[in-house]
Enzyme design. Structure first.
Site, PDB file in Angstrom:
ATOM      1  N   LYS B 103     -11.794 -26.442 -29.554  1.00  0.00           N
ATOM      2  CA  LYS B 103     -11.303 -26.188 -28.106  1.00  0.00           C
ATOM      3  C   LYS B 103     -11.482 -27.667 -28.219  1.00  0.00           C
ATOM      4  O   LYS B 103     -12.676 -28.711 -27.506  1.00  0.00           O
ATOM      5  CB  LYS B 103     -12.028 -25.742 -26.865  1.00  0.00           C
ATOM      6  CG  LYS B 103     -11.433 -26.267 -25.731  1.00  0.00           C
ATOM      7  CD  LYS B 103     -11.921 -25.236 -24.221  1.00  0.00           C
ATOM      8  CE  LYS B 103     -11.564 -26.330 -23.333  1.00  0.00           C
ATOM      9  NZ  LYS B 103     -12.566 -25.717 -21.618  1.00  0.00           N
ATOM     10  N   GLY B 164     -14.475 -25.798 -12.630  1.00  0.00           N
ATOM     11  CA  GLY B 164     -15.184 -25.747 -11.690  1.00  0.00           C
ATOM     12  C   GLY B 164     -14.568 -25.295 -10.330  1.00  0.00           C
ATOM     13  O   GLY B 164     -16.027 -25.413  -9.447  1.00  0.00           O
ATOM     14  N   ALA B 190      -9.423 -23.448 -16.888  1.00  0.00           N
ATOM     15  CA  ALA B 190      -9.815 -24.250 -15.598  1.00  0.00           C
ATOM     16  C   ALA B 190      -9.154 -24.064 -14.164  1.00  0.00           C
ATOM     17  O   ALA B 190      -8.205 -23.697 -13.903  1.00  0.00           O
ATOM     18  CB  ALA B 190      -9.965 -25.868 -15.767  1.00  0.00           C
ATOM     19  N   GLY B 191     -10.090 -23.836 -13.341  1.00  0.00           N
ATOM     20  CA  GLY B 191      -9.582 -23.802 -12.138  1.00  0.00           C
ATOM     21  C   GLY B 191      -9.231 -22.046 -11.217  1.00  0.00           C
ATOM     22  O   GLY B 191      -9.317 -22.285 -10.099  1.00  0.00           O
ATOM     23  N   ASN B 212     -14.998 -19.899 -17.066  1.00  0.00           N
ATOM     24  CA  ASN B 212     -16.565 -19.428 -17.135  1.00  0.00           C
ATOM     25  C   ASN B 212     -17.068 -19.837 -15.477  1.00  0.00           C
ATOM     26  O   ASN B 212     -17.562 -18.611 -15.371  1.00  0.00           O
ATOM     27  CB  ASN B 212     -16.721 -21.458 -18.181  1.00  0.00           C
ATOM     28  CG  ASN B 212     -18.097 -21.389 -17.955  1.00  0.00           C
ATOM     29  OD1 ASN B 212     -18.757 -21.847 -19.198  1.00  0.00           O
ATOM     30  ND2 ASN B 212     -19.320 -19.967 -17.655  1.00  0.00           N
TER      31      ASN B 212
END
Lengths: 82, 262
Positions: B103, B164, B190-191, B212
């Site tokens: 990644k 995040g 993300a988000g 995550n």
């Protein structure tokens, strides 16, 4: 050079070389291999990767590759990340 | 598709059943990391590459809790700001585990950590030249996405919102547009903040979702991991089923004939 910072008290004994490992100065016997360094630190060779002077050290050469004076080593592993 | 039909997907020739990819960062401890990942049903996990702590060489390692034999590790370039750093980091990752699937993320400064696209292009080129299969974190910019695909990236991963932030998929139109044009898998990366965000990403037609913090920073990460697994499946099924058209006026669900009369 990493050993440029050494004071008299840190000067290696004869027959020793000074290398930088993850930014820390370490002394190893002349002719010590990457495997010897990992063992001296206490690391499981299967879980880390090593870079020497910005070149990857293949795992297959740990036991034969001798460190030389002034080498800069990076030893990394996987940690949690996103 | 029927419920029993195979709905697996592929990246760079590797086939996966789960369409949820999870990060391994920001957990309370490694036990919680392992339990949440197990509950998520993910087959691919992102990991970071960092210096070992020389003063504590026997400290437990991620690999002891999240086995690389069971999960496909996807090493990231978090913290790398140049193509050179990204290549060095992932070469080390390849030597540590022998993977080519990586990644790429090159981030700009706080407070948004927005993808630095010029640096991302440069790093992608260097990594592809070095034999890596690059899944790339990028802006929700259809031109950038197409260019990364044309360069040879194996998956395009636009942000739903800043890393995040938990803001969800803030520009669903552009995510749809990127997916429509792409021939490689598209993942929202993300988000994502909660299950409905992940479901929305899948309803837009994305191939998978990468998250995550939404799990790690939930009050109960293991329960949220379960929720994310269900949401990704629900969103995928809704996409495959094809939603009904939106309508501004009501359309009764019950027949108007056969009503009793006094």
């Amino acid at each position: 050079m990493p050993f440029g910072h050494c004071t008299a008290t840190l000067r290696p004994m004869s027959g020793q070389i000074t290398v930088s490992v993850n930014g820390e100065t370490r002394h190893m016997p002349q002719g010590a291999t990457v495997a010897a360094l990992l063992s001296a630190i206490g690391l499981d060779t299967r879980k880390v990767a090593v870079e020497r002077n910005e070149e990857i050290v293949p795992r297959s050469t740990y036991a034969t590759l001798a460190l030389t004076e002034g080498d800069t080593l990076e030893i990394v592993h996987f940690i949690g990340g996103g | 598709m029927t419920a029993t039909e195979d709905d697996s997907w592929q990246i760079a020739g590797q086939r996966f059943q789960s369409r949820l990819v999870v990060g391994t960062g920001r957990y309370k401890d490694l036990e919680e990391t392992a339990a949440a990942i197990e509950a998520s049903g993910a087959e691919i996990v992102t990991v970071a590459v960092r210096r070992v702590n020389l003063s504590d060489p026997k400290a437990p390692m991620l690999q002891d809790y999240v086995s690389p034999k069971r999960y496909t590790y996807l090493p990231n370039t978090a913290g790398c700001h140049t193509a050179k750093d990204a290549v060095r980091t992932l070469r080390l990752a390849r030597e540590a585990g022998g993977w080519n699937l990586v990644k790429l993320e090159v981030l700009g400064p706080a407070p948004f950590l927005y993808p630095d696209m010029p640096a991302t292009f440069e790093a992608a080129q260097a990594l592809i030249a070095d034999g890596f299969q690059v899944m790339v974190y990028c802006a929700d910019d259809p031109l950038a996405a197409k260019r990364l695909e044309d360069m040879g990236c194996v998956a395009i991963m636009p942000l739903g919102a800043p890393i995040g932030s938990g803001m969800g998929v803030v520009n669903p139109y552009m995510i749809s547009a990127i997916k429509r044009e792409a021939k490689v898998p598209v993942l929202v990366d993300a988000g994502i903040g909660t299950a409905s965000d992940a479901a929305l990403a899948m309803e837009l037609g994305c191939d998978a979702v990468l998250l995550n913090s939404a799990i790690a920073h939930a009050k109960h990460p293991v329960i949220m991991a379960r929720a994310m697994k269900a949401a990704v499946e629900a969103g995928r099924h809704a996409f495959l089923a094809g939603r009904m058209p939106r309508n501004y006026s009501a359309d009764a669900s019950s027949p108007m004939s056969g009503l009793i009369r006094s």
